[in-house]
Motif scaffolding. Structure first.
Motif, short mmCIF file in Angstrom:
data_model
loop_
_atom_site.label_atom_id
_atom_site.label_comp_id
_atom_site.label_asym_id
_atom_site.label_seq_id
_atom_site.Cartn_x
_atom_site.Cartn_y
_atom_site.Cartn_z
N GLY A 52 -21.39 -23.61 -8.21
CA GLY A 52 -20.62 -23.17 -9.37
C GLY A 52 -20.44 -21.67 -9.53
N ILE A 53 -21.52 -20.94 -9.71
CA ILE A 53 -21.43 -19.50 -10.01
C ILE A 53 -20.81 -18.75 -8.85
CG2 ILE A 53 -22.76 -17.42 -10.50
CD1 ILE A 53 -22.60 -19.32 -12.85
N LEU A 54 -21.22 -19.04 -7.63
CA LEU A 54 -20.70 -18.32 -6.47
C LEU A 54 -19.21 -18.58 -6.30
CD1 LEU A 54 -21.23 -16.41 -4.18
CD2 LEU A 54 -22.03 -18.33 -2.80
N ALA A 55 -18.80 -19.81 -6.48
CA ALA A 55 -17.37 -20.14 -6.37
C ALA A 55 -16.56 -19.40 -7.44
CB ALA A 55 -17.17 -21.65 -6.49
N GLU A 56 -17.10 -19.34 -8.65
CA GLU A 56 -16.42 -18.63 -9.73
C GLU A 56 -16.34 -17.13 -9.44
OE1 GLU A 56 -17.40 -19.64 -13.88
OE2 GLU A 56 -18.52 -21.33 -13.04
N LEU A 57 -17.42 -16.57 -8.90
CA LEU A 57 -17.42 -15.14 -8.55
C LEU A 57 -16.39 -14.84 -7.46
CD1 LEU A 57 -21.19 -14.13 -8.55
CD2 LEU A 57 -19.40 -13.25 -10.04
N LEU A 58 -16.35 -15.70 -6.45
CA LEU A 58 -15.36 -15.49 -5.38
C LEU A 58 -13.94 -15.53 -5.92
CD1 LEU A 58 -16.92 -17.57 -2.47
CD2 LEU A 58 -16.62 -15.10 -2.55
N GLN A 59 -13.68 -16.48 -6.81
CA GLN A 59 -12.35 -16.58 -7.42
C GLN A 59 -12.04 -15.33 -8.23
OE1 GLN A 59 -9.98 -18.90 -6.96
NE2 GLN A 59 -8.66 -17.64 -8.21
N ARG A 60 -13.02 -14.86 -8.98
CA ARG A 60 -12.82 -13.66 -9.81
C ARG A 60 -12.54 -12.44 -8.94
NH1 ARG A 60 -13.19 -12.33 -15.06
NH2 ARG A 60 -13.66 -10.18 -15.57
N VAL A 61 -13.28 -12.30 -7.84
CA VAL A 61 -13.07 -11.16 -6.94
C VAL A 61 -11.66 -11.20 -6.37
CG1 VAL A 61 -13.72 -10.18 -4.69
CG2 VAL A 61 -15.48 -10.79 -6.33
N GLN A 62 -11.23 -12.36 -5.91
CA GLN A 62 -9.89 -12.48 -5.33
C GLN A 62 -8.82 -12.16 -6.37
OE1 GLN A 62 -9.96 -16.49 -3.84
NE2 GLN A 62 -11.03 -15.90 -1.97
N THR A 63 -8.97 -12.69 -7.57
CA THR A 63 -8.01 -12.43 -8.64
C THR A 63 -8.00 -10.95 -9.00
OG1 THR A 63 -8.31 -14.65 -9.51
CG2 THR A 63 -7.36 -13.03 -11.00
N LEU A 64 -9.17 -10.38 -9.14
CA LEU A 64 -9.29 -8.97 -9.50
C LEU A 64 -8.66 -8.06 -8.46
CD1 LEU A 64 -10.36 -6.94 -11.54
CD2 LEU A 64 -12.57 -7.04 -10.40
N LEU A 65 -8.93 -8.32 -7.20
CA LEU A 65 -8.35 -7.49 -6.13
C LEU A 65 -6.83 -7.61 -6.10
CD1 LEU A 65 -10.93 -8.06 -3.26
CD2 LEU A 65 -10.63 -6.00 -4.64
N ARG A 66 -6.33 -8.82 -6.28
CA ARG A 66 -4.88 -9.04 -6.30
C ARG A 66 -4.25 -8.32 -7.50
NH1 ARG A 66 -5.07 -14.23 -5.72
NH2 ARG A 66 -4.89 -14.74 -7.91
N GLN A 67 -4.90 -8.40 -8.66
CA GLN A 67 -4.37 -7.74 -9.85
C GLN A 67 -4.46 -6.22 -9.73
OE1 GLN A 67 -5.99 -9.36 -13.47
NE2 GLN A 67 -4.94 -11.30 -13.19
N GLU A 68 -5.53 -5.71 -9.16
CA GLU A 68 -5.65 -4.26 -8.98
C GLU A 68 -4.55 -3.74 -8.04
OE1 GLU A 68 -9.68 -3.76 -7.64
OE2 GLU A 68 -10.41 -3.38 -9.66
N GLN A 69 -4.28 -4.49 -6.99
CA GLN A 69 -3.23 -4.10 -6.04
C GLN A 69 -1.87 -4.10 -6.73
OE1 GLN A 69 -2.81 -6.78 -2.72
NE2 GLN A 69 -1.73 -5.26 -1.50
N SER A 70 -1.58 -5.13 -7.51
CA SER A 70 -0.31 -5.21 -8.22
C SER A 70 -0.20 -4.12 -9.28
CB SER A 70 -0.15 -6.58 -8.88
OG SER A 70 -0.04 -7.58 -7.91
N PHE A 71 -1.29 -3.85 -9.97
CA PHE A 71 -1.32 -2.81 -10.99
C PHE A 71 -0.99 -1.46 -10.36
CE2 PHE A 71 -3.40 0.36 -13.65
CZ PHE A 71 -3.10 -0.06 -14.93
N GLU A 72 -1.61 -1.16 -9.24
CA GLU A 72 -1.37 0.12 -8.56
C GLU A 72 0.07 0.21 -8.06
OE1 GLU A 72 -2.24 3.94 -7.33
OE2 GLU A 72 -3.28 2.62 -8.72
N ALA A 73 0.60 -0.90 -7.55
CA ALA A 73 2.00 -0.91 -7.09
C ALA A 73 2.94 -0.62 -8.24
CB ALA A 73 2.33 -2.25 -6.44
N LEU A 74 2.67 -1.17 -9.41
CA LEU A 74 3.50 -0.90 -10.59
C LEU A 74 3.37 0.56 -11.02
CD1 LEU A 74 2.99 -3.96 -12.96
CD2 LEU A 74 5.09 -3.31 -11.79
N ARG A 75 2.14 1.04 -10.98
CA ARG A 75 1.87 2.41 -11.45
C ARG A 75 2.59 3.46 -10.62
NH1 ARG A 75 -1.19 6.58 -10.87
NH2 ARG A 75 -2.32 5.90 -9.03
N VAL A 76 2.68 3.27 -9.32
CA VAL A 76 3.28 4.28 -8.46
C VAL A 76 4.71 3.95 -8.06
CG1 VAL A 76 1.04 4.98 -7.54
CG2 VAL A 76 2.38 3.27 -6.32
#
Length: 132
Positions: A52-76
């Protein structure tokens, strides 16, 4: 020797329980590096990716990295309509469109600004084409 093995197993189980507790607390984090480090620690302790916890953490990391990349693309993003459209689409797919799906506090606001800027650019391009 048996006592040593028993102590090792108990220590490993205690470490695993501590990591699970930390993992639960980290589910609210937006620190991708810390989440990735915790993920590595959990896997070293023999925790299954399907737990449970590890699967949730992995999902959160993937989502966070994808959102950070999109956020930076929008910013620049430049004032190129096609580039801005791609960045907006990517940000929407990453979940930056609402406060419930965005892990980044300023994600939805930045996306709305980009959409507004795209509208202005399209109006400017339309007025140039009609004036010509």
């Amino acid at each position: 020797w048996l006592n040593h093995l028993k102590e090792e197993r108990q220590s490993k189980e205690a470490n695993k329980a501590d990591l699970e507790t930390l993992g639960t607390a980290m589910l609210a984090s937006v620190d991708a590096s810390a989440l990735q480090a915790l993920n590595g620690q959990m896997q070293l302790q023999g925790m299954s990716v399907n737990e449970g916890i590890l699967a949730e953490l992995l999902q959160r990391v993937q989502t966070l990295l994808r959102q950070e990349q999109s956020f930076e693309a929008l910013r620049v993003c430049s004032f190129d309509v096609n580039e801005l459209q791609k960045a907006i689409m990517s940000a929407k797919e990453a979940g930056l469109s609402s406060t419930t799906s965005s892990l980044l506090a300023h994600g939805p606001r930045l996306l709305q600004r980009a959409i507004y800027r795209l509208g202005l650019l399209q109006k400017a391009a339309a007025s140039k084409s009609t004036a010509a």
